[in-house]
Scaffold this motif. Structure first.
Motif, PDB file in Angstrom:
ATOM      1  N   UNK A  12      -0.898  -5.483   4.916  1.00  0.00           N
ATOM      2  CA  UNK A  12      -1.122  -4.037   4.984  1.00  0.00           C
ATOM      3  C   UNK A  12      -2.539  -3.759   4.491  1.00  0.00           C
ATOM      4  N   UNK A  13      -3.383  -3.213   5.371  1.00  0.00           N
ATOM      5  CA  UNK A  13      -4.777  -2.903   5.026  1.00  0.00           C
ATOM      6  C   UNK A  13      -5.030  -1.416   5.260  1.00  0.00           C
ATOM      7  N   UNK A  14      -5.620  -0.764   4.275  1.00  0.00           N
ATOM      8  CA  UNK A  14      -5.890   0.648   4.446  1.00  0.00           C
ATOM      9  C   UNK A  14      -6.720   1.219   3.320  1.00  0.00           C
ATOM     10  N   UNK A  42      -9.701   0.885  -1.511  1.00  0.00           N
ATOM     11  CA  UNK A  42      -9.545   0.096  -0.294  1.00  0.00           C
ATOM     12  C   UNK A  42      -8.594  -1.059  -0.616  1.00  0.00           C
ATOM     13  N   UNK A  43      -7.486  -1.123   0.071  1.00  0.00           N
ATOM     14  CA  UNK A  43      -6.458  -2.078  -0.350  1.00  0.00           C
ATOM     15  C   UNK A  43      -6.026  -3.013   0.782  1.00  0.00           C
ATOM     16  N   UNK A  44      -5.657  -4.221   0.382  1.00  0.00           N
ATOM     17  CA  UNK A  44      -5.005  -5.194   1.264  1.00  0.00           C
ATOM     18  C   UNK A  44      -3.835  -5.784   0.494  1.00  0.00           C
ATOM     19  N   UNK A  45      -2.635  -5.590   1.030  1.00  0.00           N
ATOM     20  CA  UNK A  45      -1.422  -6.128   0.426  1.00  0.00           C
ATOM     21  C   UNK A  45      -0.900  -7.240   1.322  1.00  0.00           C
ATOM     22  N   UNK A  46      -0.882  -8.459   0.801  1.00  0.00           N
ATOM     23  CA  UNK A  46      -0.416  -9.626   1.555  1.00  0.00           C
ATOM     24  C   UNK A  46       0.981 -10.011   1.067  1.00  0.00           C
ATOM     25  N   UNK A  47       1.941  -9.925   1.957  1.00  0.00           N
ATOM     26  CA  UNK A  47       3.343 -10.141   1.578  1.00  0.00           C
ATOM     27  C   UNK A  47       3.860 -11.404   2.250  1.00  0.00           C
ATOM     28  N   UNK A  48       4.289 -12.367   1.427  1.00  0.00           N
ATOM     29  CA  UNK A  48       4.823 -13.610   1.992  1.00  0.00           C
ATOM     30  C   UNK A  48       6.347 -13.708   1.859  1.00  0.00           C
TER      31      UNK A  48
END
Length: 290
Positions: free
Chosen positions: A164-166, A176-182
């Motif tokens: 999720x980038x936004x 400014x965020x990037x959430x990386x979900x594994x």
């Protein structure tokens, strides 16, 4: 007397011919209806016909247009990648009700064979749900859908099931965020619920089914009441913003486990299985098979 005798003789000669003609005419008249009754009708021929089934993924207006979280952060998305595997549409009888614990009994199924990374934020704010694949499929009513979110081997979501980038803004602050979900998940869903039915495929026609993702479950909805069930269960964005440094936040699931409070991290894990829907129809989390 002679005249009467001639008349009787004439009748005797003609009558056998008339009887023979009547008897001979019965067979053709009886055979004709029998031949017509055995012909196939359009309805009996349609059972093997096909149409075009479009399988789509939809992040809804929350993703395409942005929204305000339950804690007042205005969020817009640049990209929202989900990595989808084993995306399968079914015709089921009886209708599949996942929340009732039913077993899915499929008479037909259509599967997207490839694992695909889809950007739910693709297009402008009025874009249609993303077309994952278009296939020729048996006609009928597709009233169930299942898929898995698995970690991508390559591409923009490489290593993760969801990225999720936004941008989030509040009171002059920007993150400014990037959430990386594994966290890998599997969803099993019944019939689409919405303003109109989906999945009814007529012979020679086109229909669509939709995997829907409700990201208001994660961030909440600023237009709903604070005590609304949705907002009570949502994480919001403030706890993520608190982790940002210099207006930038790039984290993965391990980072969140380490830096969020135990309560917030557990809430995140509880929310993820609720993201998957079919319109407003609910899904059940199921066992991963990949």
């Amino acid at each position: 007397m002679k005249k009467q005798l001639l008349t009787l003789v004439g009748l005797a000669l003609i009558l056998p011919g008339l009887l023979q003609a009547c008897a001979g005419g019965e067979t053709p008249e009886a055979e004709a209806p029998e031949t017509e009754s055995t012909a196939e009708t359009p309805e009996t021929q349609a059972s093997g016909e096909t149409g075009t089934l479009q399988i789509r993924a939809n992040g809804e207006d929350f993703v395409r247009q942005g929204f305000v979280s339950k804690d007042g952060w205005e969020i817009s998305f640049d990209h929202l990648y989900v990595n989808l595997a084993d995306l399968t549409a079914y015709q089921t009888e009886p209708p599949y009700e996942p929340e009732a614990g039913d077993e899915l009994q499929a008479s037909q199924e259509v599967k997207v064979e490839e694992v695909k990374t889809i950007d739910l934020a693709e297009g402008d704010e009025n874009a249609e749900p993303v077309l994952v694949e278009e296939v020729e499929a048996p006609a009928g009513r597709y009233n169930a859908l299942s898929w898995q979110m698995v970690n991508a081997d390559e591409g923009p979501a490489s290593g993760y099931a969801m990225v999720i980038q936004g941008v989030a803004t509040k009171d002059g602050e920007t993150v400014n965020f990037t959430l990386n979900v594994d966290e890998e998940l599997a969803f099993s869903c019944g019939d689409f619920v919405g303003d109109e039915r989906k999945g009814i495929l007529e012979p020679g026609g086109t229909a669509d089914v939709e995997a829907t993702f409700h990201f208001d479950h994660l961030f909440g909805d600023g237009e709903a009441a604070p005590d609304d069930e949705l907002n009570v269960g949502a994480l919001g964005f403030q706890s993520l913003a608190d982790l940002a440094e210099g207006g930038e936040l790039t984290v993965d699931t391990a980072d969140l486990e380490q830096n969020l409070s135990e309560e917030d991290y557990n809430k995140l894990l509880e929310i993820l299985p609720s993201l998957g829907h079919v319109g407003e129809g609910h899904c059940e989390e199921t066992q991963l098979t990949t």
